[in-house]
Design an enzyme around this catalytic site. Structure first.
Site, PDB file in Angstrom:
ATOM      1  N   MET A 193      37.854  40.505  35.949  1.00  0.00           N
ATOM      2  CA  MET A 193      36.557  41.020  36.412  1.00  0.00           C
ATOM      3  C   MET A 193      36.769  41.966  37.596  1.00  0.00           C
ATOM      4  SD  MET A 193      33.698  38.219  35.688  1.00  0.00           S
ATOM      5  CE  MET A 193      33.909  37.200  37.115  1.00  0.00           C
ATOM      6  N   GLY A 194      37.987  42.473  37.746  1.00  0.00           N
ATOM      7  CA  GLY A 194      38.249  43.411  38.836  1.00  0.00           C
ATOM      8  C   GLY A 194      38.422  42.715  40.160  1.00  0.00           C
ATOM      9  N   HIS A 248      45.872  38.314  39.696  1.00  0.00           N
ATOM     10  CA  HIS A 248      45.778  39.261  38.575  1.00  0.00           C
ATOM     11  C   HIS A 248      47.095  40.017  38.408  1.00  0.00           C
ATOM     12  CE1 HIS A 248      41.466  39.115  40.115  1.00  0.00           C
ATOM     13  NE2 HIS A 248      41.340  38.680  38.886  1.00  0.00           N
ATOM     14  N   GLN A 287      38.446  27.328  31.468  1.00  0.00           N
ATOM     15  CA  GLN A 287      38.317  28.596  30.737  1.00  0.00           C
ATOM     16  C   GLN A 287      39.487  28.756  29.756  1.00  0.00           C
ATOM     17  OE1 GLN A 287      37.195  32.385  32.730  1.00  0.00           O
ATOM     18  NE2 GLN A 287      39.355  32.866  32.589  1.00  0.00           N
ATOM     19  N   VAL A 322      48.702  31.536  41.322  1.00  0.00           N
ATOM     20  CA  VAL A 322      49.313  32.136  42.515  1.00  0.00           C
ATOM     21  C   VAL A 322      48.517  31.637  43.717  1.00  0.00           C
ATOM     22  CG1 VAL A 322      49.914  34.290  43.668  1.00  0.00           C
ATOM     23  CG2 VAL A 322      49.983  34.155  41.166  1.00  0.00           C
TER      24      VAL A 322
HETATM   25  P1  AMP Z   1      38.760  36.826  37.137  1.00  0.00           P
HETATM   26  O1  AMP Z   1      38.870  38.268  37.499  1.00  0.00           O
HETATM   27  O2  AMP Z   1      38.493  35.924  38.305  1.00  0.00           O
HETATM   28  O3  AMP Z   1      37.852  36.576  35.963  1.00  0.00           O
HETATM   29  O4  AMP Z   1      40.196  36.400  36.642  1.00  0.00           O
HETATM   30  C1  AMP Z   1      40.858  37.128  35.644  1.00  0.00           C
HETATM   31  C2  AMP Z   1      42.069  36.354  35.221  1.00  0.00           C
HETATM   32  O5  AMP Z   1      42.939  36.176  36.338  1.00  0.00           O
HETATM   33  C3  AMP Z   1      41.725  34.950  34.700  1.00  0.00           C
HETATM   34  O6  AMP Z   1      42.545  34.667  33.573  1.00  0.00           O
HETATM   35  C4  AMP Z   1      42.071  34.071  35.866  1.00  0.00           C
HETATM   36  O7  AMP Z   1      42.408  32.761  35.503  1.00  0.00           O
HETATM   37  C5  AMP Z   1      43.266  34.813  36.453  1.00  0.00           C
HETATM   38  N1  AMP Z   1      43.471  34.442  37.864  1.00  0.00           N
HETATM   39  C6  AMP Z   1      42.554  34.488  38.860  1.00  0.00           C
HETATM   40  N2  AMP Z   1      43.083  34.017  40.004  1.00  0.00           N
HETATM   41  C7  AMP Z   1      44.362  33.659  39.730  1.00  0.00           C
HETATM   42  C8  AMP Z   1      45.426  33.085  40.499  1.00  0.00           C
HETATM   43  N3  AMP Z   1      45.284  32.792  41.782  1.00  0.00           N
HETATM   44  N4  AMP Z   1      46.597  32.860  39.867  1.00  0.00           N
HETATM   45  C9  AMP Z   1      46.754  33.152  38.544  1.00  0.00           C
HETATM   46  N5  AMP Z   1      45.800  33.686  37.780  1.00  0.00           N
HETATM   47  C10 AMP Z   1      44.604  33.936  38.350  1.00  0.00           C
END
Ligand code: AMP
Length: 287
Positions: free
Chosen positions: A31-32, A38, A154, A177
């Site tokens: 989602m940016g 990411h 999710q 992370v």
């Molecule tokens: P989001 O932009 O929050 O929808 O996340 C996009 C993707 O990045 C999703 O698959 C999340 O699970 C992953 N993501 C977000 N935060 C982390 C993190 N700290 N470590 C690993 N993956 C992440």
């Protein structure tokens, strides 16, 4: 070079050409407001895929609080710079009108996996996630799609919908992370003030303590909950649950691997985190 592609039709054309040339495609949906979490997804995708497609779309159908959608950070220029740095070939950043040109009547839903954990407090959220991820998989037709273990529920929903709907993609889960003090990195962390940022440590500390108790031999979920309760003093706890990693249903006595997941509120910011524990083996993280 990262090419910005806002239109579905254009993305399809570009990816069709790559597929015809025998190239493999890796999809990284986001989602940016990109951060180190990411970045890790893209770094894992990069060597495994000939073409990496990062998607940036703040999906309106998964927001259950309107203020939250408006408040969601938008940093497209910085995001593109990061995609370039990591070597994402294409950045698919559609508008909401491109993704939802008319009211959405067809939905993908996995109710059995969304009654507990985050699903209990966020009605409709996972239906929005499942639907937009299905759309992205059908648009990009990737060989592999990368998702963070940080959003464990999710990830479980996506794995299940891919299986149940026979979508020909390999779902890759990427470990969470974290900041040096354990806090899982999230786009929402930027909303925390200095005091809330300190309080935010409680969540990962509680999850790690629960994991350590299980590794030390504790098997009673009731006792683990009592042991970790003090970590949540002074913060608003939405839930902290120990569940089966596949069905996401609560367990009472631990006999097989478990997922320990929690959500807390600091002011108007909601944070989630989780770890998995392999009973009788090594501890893993599902961040
Ligand atoms: P989001 O932009 O929050 O929808 O996340 C996009 C993707 O990045 C999703 O698959 C999340 O699970 C992953 N993501 C977000 N935060 C982390 C993190 N700290 N470590 C690993 N993956 C992440």
């Amino acid at each position: 070079m990262s090419q910005l592609v806002p239109e579905i039709a254009r993305l399809r054309l570009l990816l069709d050409a790559h597929r015809k040339a025998g190239k493999t495609i890796g999809l990284v949906p986001t989602m940016g407001a990109l951060h180190a979490g990411h970045r890790r997804l893209m770094e894992v995708a990069r060597p495994e895929s000939d073409v990496v497609v990062t998607t940036i779309f703040v999906n309106p159908t998964q927001f259950d609080r309107t203020g939250d959608l408006e408040q969601y950070p938008k940093t497209l220029d910085q995001d593109l710079a990061l995609c370039r740095e990591v070597g994402s070939d294409l950045v698919f950043a559609p508008t909401a009108a491109e993704m939802y040109p008319q009211p959405q009547l067809a939905w993908v839903d996995v109710p059995e996996l969304t009654t507990h954990l985050c699903g209990a407090g966020r009605p409709g959220h996972f239906r929005g996630v499942a639907t937009v991820v299905t759309k992205l998989l059908l648009i990009a037709e990737p060989d592999r799609a990368y998702f963070g273990e940080k959003d464990a529920q999710q990830l479980a929903v996506i794995r299940r919908l891919v299986r149940d709907l026979n979508i020909p993609v390999t779902v890759v889960g990427v470990p969470t992370v974290r900041e040096p003090d354990g806090l899982a990195i999230s786009s929402r962390n930027r909303h925390l003030n200095a005091y809330e940022r300190l309080q935010a440590r409680a969540l990962s500390q509680a999850l790690f303590a629960a994991r350590d108790a299980i590794l030390a031999g504790e098997r009673s979920v009731k006792k683990i909950h009592s042991a970790v309760a003090p970590f949540f003093d002074g913060v608003r706890l939405e839930y902290c649950s120990i569940v089966d990693p596949q069905t996401l249903t609560p367990v009472e006595h631990i006999e097989s691997p478990v997922l320990i997941a929690g959500a807390i509120w600091l002011g108007t910011t909601r944070l989630i985190d989780n770890v998995t524990v392999s009973v009788g083996g090594s501890a893993g993280e599902a961040g």
